[in-house]
Design a protein around this motif. Sequence first.
Motif: not given
Length: 253
Positions: A65, A75, A163, A183
């Motif tokens: 990331d 995702n 997240l 995530h």
Amino acid sequence: MPRFEAGPIPARVRTARTATGDVAEARRLLKELGARRDAPTRIAPVPRDRPLALSFAGQRLWFLDKWTPGQPVYNSPLGLRLSGQLDHGKLIDALTAVVGRHESLRTRYSEEHGVPHQIVDPAPARVDIPLTDLTGRPDAEEEARALAHDVATGAFDLARGPLLRARLIRLAPEEHVLVLCVHHIATDGWSTGILVSELTACYAAAVAGTTPDLPQLPVQYADFAAWERKRASAESTERLLAYWRERLAGLPA
């Protein structure tokens, strides 16, 4: 809600015959196996008053990331079609309860001097599930797909969180689509099943005005990460690093 992998039990107890002497030997072997299991393989809670390390898998995802921020590649979206009467408020209560149970769904990832660590936020008072009402729209299904796509592909900020995001789409008075996206640093395929199962249980309990019948969680993912780091000796880690340094030698930076 990552699956905790404690690894294989480091022994196979040989079959004991029923003779008296062999029973004693079997007990000795079981006692030895228990002692071996207690120290290296049992995951125990760690204090939350200090920086929490990432698991090795989590650190890989954090690095990727940082390398390409905001990409939706990691995702993990989920769509649930809900038929029948639905109480939006109770659904929010249910998802709030699930997030309260699982620290990984309320964890952010910060860094200090280039070293990442986990920050577990307190359980939220209320999780946000925006509702979009498409009742009576001739193109409701197409609009729902577009909304679901936005939820599934939107960027996550690992340092700021949250997240997990959710959106409820109403297609008809008794027809809804719930879109969730987490995530991958906070979930995996196994955890998705747990999320759906616990959300179902918590919603049923919220509607009934009862407490969901779910087991207490003796450890959380941060405890697994600490256990994993402790279990990896400096010698074994250096051996693995040396292997990959050799394999990747000479490649472009």
